[in-house]
Design a protein around this motif. Structure first.
Motif, PDB file in Angstrom:
ATOM      1  N   PHE A 164      25.795  30.972  68.605  1.00 40.31           N
ATOM      2  CA  PHE A 164      25.309  31.529  69.873  1.00 40.31           C
ATOM      3  C   PHE A 164      26.465  31.847  70.816  1.00 40.31           C
ATOM      4  N   SER A 165      27.428  30.945  70.916  1.00 34.50           N
ATOM      5  CA  SER A 165      28.552  31.216  71.822  1.00 34.50           C
ATOM      6  C   SER A 165      29.385  32.397  71.325  1.00 34.50           C
ATOM      7  N   GLU A 166      29.368  32.632  70.006  1.00 34.46           N
ATOM      8  CA  GLU A 166      30.099  33.792  69.474  1.00 34.46           C
ATOM      9  C   GLU A 166      29.383  35.093  69.842  1.00 34.46           C
ATOM     10  N   ALA A 167      28.063  35.056  69.858  1.00 29.61           N
ATOM     11  CA  ALA A 167      27.312  36.232  70.310  1.00 29.61           C
ATOM     12  C   ALA A 167      27.603  36.517  71.779  1.00 29.61           C
ATOM     13  N   CYS A 168      27.764  35.461  72.560  1.00 23.70           N
ATOM     14  CA  CYS A 168      28.118  35.618  73.976  1.00 23.70           C
ATOM     15  C   CYS A 168      29.529  36.171  74.127  1.00 23.70           C
ATOM     16  N   PHE A 169      30.448  35.696  73.286  1.00 26.14           N
ATOM     17  CA  PHE A 169      31.818  36.219  73.300  1.00 26.14           C
ATOM     18  C   PHE A 169      31.816  37.734  73.090  1.00 26.14           C
ATOM     19  N   CYS A 170      30.998  38.206  72.165  1.00 23.76           N
ATOM     20  CA  CYS A 170      30.963  39.643  71.874  1.00 23.76           C
ATOM     21  C   CYS A 170      30.404  40.444  73.049  1.00 23.76           C
ATOM     22  N   ILE A 171      29.548  39.839  73.844  1.00 26.04           N
ATOM     23  CA  ILE A 171      29.084  40.464  75.082  1.00 26.04           C
ATOM     24  C   ILE A 171      30.228  40.529  76.084  1.00 26.04           C
TER      25      ILE A 171
ATOM     26  N   GLU B 112      18.212  32.948  70.444  1.00 29.32           N
ATOM     27  CA  GLU B 112      19.101  32.054  69.704  1.00 29.32           C
ATOM     28  C   GLU B 112      18.626  31.837  68.272  1.00 29.32           C
ATOM     29  N   ASN B 113      17.348  31.585  68.063  1.00 28.49           N
ATOM     30  CA  ASN B 113      16.836  31.353  66.716  1.00 28.49           C
ATOM     31  C   ASN B 113      16.960  32.604  65.854  1.00 28.49           C
ATOM     32  N   PHE B 114      16.755  33.749  66.472  1.00 33.23           N
ATOM     33  CA  PHE B 114      16.925  35.023  65.758  1.00 33.23           C
ATOM     34  C   PHE B 114      18.365  35.168  65.266  1.00 33.23           C
ATOM     35  N   LEU B 115      19.327  34.824  66.118  1.00 33.12           N
ATOM     36  CA  LEU B 115      20.738  34.921  65.746  1.00 33.12           C
ATOM     37  C   LEU B 115      21.069  33.977  64.591  1.00 33.12           C
ATOM     38  N   LEU B 116      20.490  32.788  64.613  1.00 37.03           N
ATOM     39  CA  LEU B 116      20.713  31.826  63.528  1.00 37.03           C
ATOM     40  C   LEU B 116      20.132  32.353  62.217  1.00 37.03           C
ATOM     41  N   ASP B 117      18.988  33.030  62.308  1.00 42.38           N
ATOM     42  CA  ASP B 117      18.387  33.615  61.106  1.00 42.38           C
ATOM     43  C   ASP B 117      19.231  34.768  60.575  1.00 42.38           C
ATOM     44  N   ILE B 118      19.785  35.556  61.481  1.00 35.32           N
ATOM     45  CA  ILE B 118      20.632  36.685  61.078  1.00 35.32           C
ATOM     46  C   ILE B 118      21.837  36.185  60.275  1.00 35.32           C
ATOM     47  N   ALA B 119      22.370  35.037  60.662  1.00 27.72           N
ATOM     48  CA  ALA B 119      23.539  34.484  59.975  1.00 27.72           C
ATOM     49  C   ALA B 119      23.241  34.177  58.505  1.00 27.72           C
ATOM     50  N   LYS B 120      21.966  34.043  58.149  1.00 25.30           N
ATOM     51  CA  LYS B 120      21.585  33.734  56.770  1.00 25.30           C
ATOM     52  C   LYS B 120      21.421  34.983  55.913  1.00 25.30           C
TER      53      LYS B 120
ATOM     54  N   LYS C   9      22.417  45.729  56.823  1.00 24.00           N
ATOM     55  CA  LYS C   9      21.003  45.507  57.146  1.00 24.00           C
ATOM     56  C   LYS C   9      20.874  44.581  58.356  1.00 24.00           C
ATOM     57  N   ALA C  10      21.711  43.556  58.401  1.00 27.52           N
ATOM     58  CA  ALA C  10      21.696  42.630  59.546  1.00 27.52           C
ATOM     59  C   ALA C  10      22.049  43.377  60.827  1.00 27.52           C
ATOM     60  N   ARG C  11      22.983  44.306  60.740  1.00 27.34           N
ATOM     61  CA  ARG C  11      23.393  45.085  61.914  1.00 27.34           C
ATOM     62  C   ARG C  11      22.233  45.897  62.480  1.00 27.34           C
ATOM     63  N   GLU C  12      21.463  46.524  61.607  1.00 28.13           N
ATOM     64  CA  GLU C  12      20.316  47.312  62.077  1.00 28.13           C
ATOM     65  C   GLU C  12      19.325  46.425  62.830  1.00 28.13           C
ATOM     66  N   LYS C  13      19.118  45.217  62.333  1.00 32.59           N
ATOM     67  CA  LYS C  13      18.204  44.284  63.006  1.00 32.59           C
ATOM     68  C   LYS C  13      18.747  43.883  64.373  1.00 32.59           C
ATOM     69  N   LEU C  14      20.039  43.627  64.449  1.00 36.02           N
ATOM     70  CA  LEU C  14      20.654  43.228  65.719  1.00 36.02           C
ATOM     71  C   LEU C  14      20.553  44.331  66.762  1.00 36.02           C
ATOM     72  N   VAL C  15      20.878  45.556  66.367  1.00 38.77           N
ATOM     73  CA  VAL C  15      20.851  46.689  67.298  1.00 38.77           C
ATOM     74  C   VAL C  15      19.435  46.891  67.834  1.00 38.77           C
TER      75      VAL C  15
ATOM     76  N   LEU D 203      28.822  40.121  63.747  1.00 37.64           N
ATOM     77  CA  LEU D 203      28.635  39.809  62.328  1.00 37.64           C
ATOM     78  C   LEU D 203      29.954  39.461  61.655  1.00 37.64           C
ATOM     79  N   ARG D 204      31.001  40.228  61.944  1.00 31.86           N
ATOM     80  CA  ARG D 204      32.313  39.912  61.369  1.00 31.86           C
ATOM     81  C   ARG D 204      32.754  38.506  61.783  1.00 31.86           C
ATOM     82  N   ASN D 205      32.506  38.183  63.060  1.00 34.29           N
ATOM     83  CA  ASN D 205      32.966  36.896  63.587  1.00 34.29           C
ATOM     84  C   ASN D 205      32.161  35.706  63.083  1.00 34.29           C
ATOM     85  N   ILE D 206      30.997  35.965  62.483  1.00 31.14           N
ATOM     86  CA  ILE D 206      30.238  34.855  61.904  1.00 31.14           C
ATOM     87  C   ILE D 206      30.235  34.933  60.376  1.00 31.14           C
ATOM     88  N   GLY D 207      31.254  35.627  59.829  1.00 29.76           N
ATOM     89  CA  GLY D 207      31.488  35.517  58.399  1.00 29.76           C
ATOM     90  C   GLY D 207      31.041  36.647  57.503  1.00 29.76           C
ATOM     91  N   PHE D 208      30.557  37.771  58.079  1.00 26.28           N
ATOM     92  CA  PHE D 208      30.198  38.914  57.246  1.00 26.28           C
ATOM     93  C   PHE D 208      31.450  39.751  56.973  1.00 26.28           C
TER      94      PHE D 208
END
Length: 222
Positions: A53-60, A116-124, A130-136, A151-156
């Protein structure tokens, strides 16, 4: 002009250990939802922990700003601060670092808490594109660049971050026709060009991005 092949080879010889370290830090976020970032010797800042979650905030925070500023704010606010600070305190923390859009970013981070839960699911997810389309589609304010950055910052490994450094590199080397605006079509064209370079060097998109960022800035950040 130095050919891109020579520049990338030189960057690999100079900072491979730091790029490998950063990729490992990213992968820890994907697998453990926790990592410790260490940006030395490129930034004089103590190592600190981050979660997804904090990484998603960093990207903002880093959009229309800089990675260095985003890193400093992320360390200052911390994992709990991103989740718990009220809007006013969050704004003050961001403003202290001179961010031009402190209130707008604070508002986006507070709104992001609903996801937050959505972001945790995206990480899986397995497929970064495909994950990018969902995020956008799901995350307010996330375009292709912000979604790819997260996505890059969480390991994609399979998405490219077409920021001003990367696009300038591609334009200067004649790998993509220069454009004033990075539309979705241009973004995907740039990403395709990067995929070819990555394949030639047997690198992932994530690794290549860090090397090109180093070529343009002399730093390995994120």
């Amino acid at each position: 002009m130095i050919p891109p092949k020579e520049e990338i080879e030189k960057a690999i010889s100079e900072v491979k250990k730091y790029v490998d370290q950063r990729i490992k830090e990213f992968k820890n976020l994907k697998s453990k939802n926790l990592t410790t970032f260490n940006f030395r010797p490129f930034l004089d800042i103590e190592p600190y922990q981050a979660d997804i979650f904090s990484e998603a905030c960093f990207c903002i925070l880093t959009a229309n700003s800089s990675a260095a500023m985003g890193i400093k704010i992320q360390k200052s606010i911390g994992i709990k601060g991103f989740k718990n600070l009220d809007l006013k305190d969050l704004y003050e923390k961001i403003r202290e670092h001179g961010h031009r859009f402190a209130m707008q970013r604070a508002e986006r981070i507070v709104k992001l808490r609903e996801k937050e839960n959505f972001l945790l699911d995206i990480a899986k997810e397995k497929d970064g594109k495909k994950a990018r389309e969902k995020l956008v589609k799901e995350i307010y304010g996330y375009g292709y660049k912000e979604a790819s950055h997260f996505l890059r910052n969480i390991g994609f490994d399979d998405v490219a971050i077409i920021d001003r450094h990367i696009s300038r590199f591609l334009f200067e080397k004649g790998l993509v026709k220069p454009r004033k605006t990075i539309t979705k079509k241009v973004y995907l064209e740039c990403e395709e060009a990067l995929e070819k370079i990555a394949k030639d060097f047997k690198l992932t998109q994530a690794e290549l991005d860090l090397y090109i960022f180093y070529i343009k800035t002399k730093k390995v950040l994120k």
